[in-house]
Design an enzyme around this catalytic site. Sequence first.
Site, PDB file in Angstrom:
ATOM      1  N   GLU A 123       2.725   2.941  13.841  1.00 20.59           N
ATOM      2  CA  GLU A 123       3.685   2.103  14.567  1.00 20.59           C
ATOM      3  C   GLU A 123       3.477   2.201  16.082  1.00 20.59           C
ATOM      4  O   GLU A 123       4.421   2.421  16.847  1.00 20.59           O
ATOM      5  CB  GLU A 123       5.121   2.484  14.192  1.00 20.59           C
ATOM      6  CG  GLU A 123       5.440   2.279  12.721  1.00 20.59           C
ATOM      7  CD  GLU A 123       6.904   2.512  12.394  1.00 20.59           C
ATOM      8  OE1 GLU A 123       7.572   3.254  13.142  1.00 20.59           O
ATOM      9  OE2 GLU A 123       7.396   1.935  11.404  1.00 20.59           O
ATOM     10  N   GLU A 267       5.310   1.086   4.616  1.00 23.10           N
ATOM     11  CA  GLU A 267       6.486   1.905   4.327  1.00 23.10           C
ATOM     12  C   GLU A 267       7.633   0.999   3.926  1.00 23.10           C
ATOM     13  O   GLU A 267       7.880  -0.027   4.558  1.00 23.10           O
ATOM     14  CB  GLU A 267       6.926   2.717   5.558  1.00 23.10           C
ATOM     15  CG  GLU A 267       5.932   3.729   6.067  1.00 23.10           C
ATOM     16  CD  GLU A 267       6.425   4.433   7.330  1.00 23.10           C
ATOM     17  OE1 GLU A 267       7.663   4.459   7.547  1.00 23.10           O
ATOM     18  OE2 GLU A 267       5.595   4.935   8.102  1.00 23.10           O
TER      19      GLU A 267
END
Length: 492
Positions: A123, A267
């Site tokens: 991220e 995720e």
Amino acid sequence: MATASSVLLAALLVAALCVFAWRADAAIGVNWGTVSSHRAPPGVVVDLMRANRISKVKLFDADPSVLRALAGSGIQVMIGVTNGELSSIAGSQSVADAWVAQNVSRYVGRGGVDIRYIAVGNEPFLTSYQGQFQSYIIPAMTNIQQSLVKANLANYVKLVVPCNADAYQSASVPSQGVFRTELTQIMTQLAAVLSSSGAPFVVNIYPFLSLYQSSDFPQDYAFFEGSTHPVVDGPNVYYNAFDGNFDTLVSALAKIGYGQLPIAIGEIGWPTEGAPSANLTAARAFNQGLINQITSNKGTPLRPGVPPADVYLFSLLDEEQKSILPGNFERHWGIFSFDGQAKYLLNLGLGNSVLKNAKEVPYLPFRWCVANPARNLDEVSDHMKLACSMADCTTLYYGGSCYGIGEKGNVSYAFNSYYQQQKQDPKSCDFDGLGMITYLDPSKGECRFLVGVDDSKSSAVASCGNGCCRVCCGVWVLAFWVFLYFRMMGSA
């Protein structure tokens, strides 16, 4: 009579089939995080995944002990370059070469780890990072790709960049999805790199966080049973947040010229406690609904009949040392508890109707630290603060499974959490005489007083990985001896 070559061919074919049987593609994988002071031996965790027929795992780094345990397992692996490593790898080809040699080549070539992806950062475009990693991504990918070429692995190991869903946005409906303005250029570059290599765009999607962060978010829209608040987008109607978020990304990719780029979910999941909406019932409903949708190949309105390339549930195990700045739920995302025990009934769609628990977990002795009933607890607050600053007490708070067990129960839970985190050191249960060790389990109802894991013990199967390694290696050994026997007979 069979010739030596025909016997050898048959033995090799059996061995190849054994390997192939554990390399079959499966849509559902898991994230395996290790931010815990109660780490089960990696071999135990690998056996847990195999028992549940999980054939894909995403790691957040390249832990040698974890990779050794995965050797020969047939589980497809995504390893990670941490954000802290991006700068040095982006700035030096030799550093990238060393990273690939240390974390990829040595395992693929020698240990038999099926590394399919390298996640370059985690991220890295997150808004809260304020662009600090942004300039490193493409140079780091370029250098790692060159390293893979040198190692003759470029056609097998692909590079991806797991992105948070905050990289794109929409004013109202999915068809208006666009990347954040400051990311448009780099996302175009990233999409081009991914497209040229055949790698998917990896995104992390969390409907739970949308519900947690906004009191106006419709609760039923977070799940998969339909919603009384659907989003109407022209001819398309969205009944759940996952489809809406996914298609917002599809629209954003289309606007930069890559609308057909495959998408994988890096995720996604639902925590079991730490917030009012985080509980066992909600977690099971969300994850089962997600799995059912993925395995049905339903797709989304903008990609009907085309499910994500891969979906990695977050997560395999609870991690009680994670930061709770986002919320107490951060430590409770696992479909299994820290010791590999299933939290709720879940069919992963991989062949088992329910989750199977971990076996041969090396627990510490079954004893607990509790508040001493003979002592006054008026001076206990500082001791509780110390215990909870080191160990995990989040289950005691509102929304937790131990909320409401009373003052003495709270003290005992805090004391025990610290005691187990300190590997049952007798001194860690003193608390100026306010604590005592007991051999009677103080758990109450759903509130489980844990017993820690002795992570100094290695799994008996860690060096081999699992039963497939033992069986398949046995076939290869048999093939070798058959070949040697016939060769000796032929020369006699």
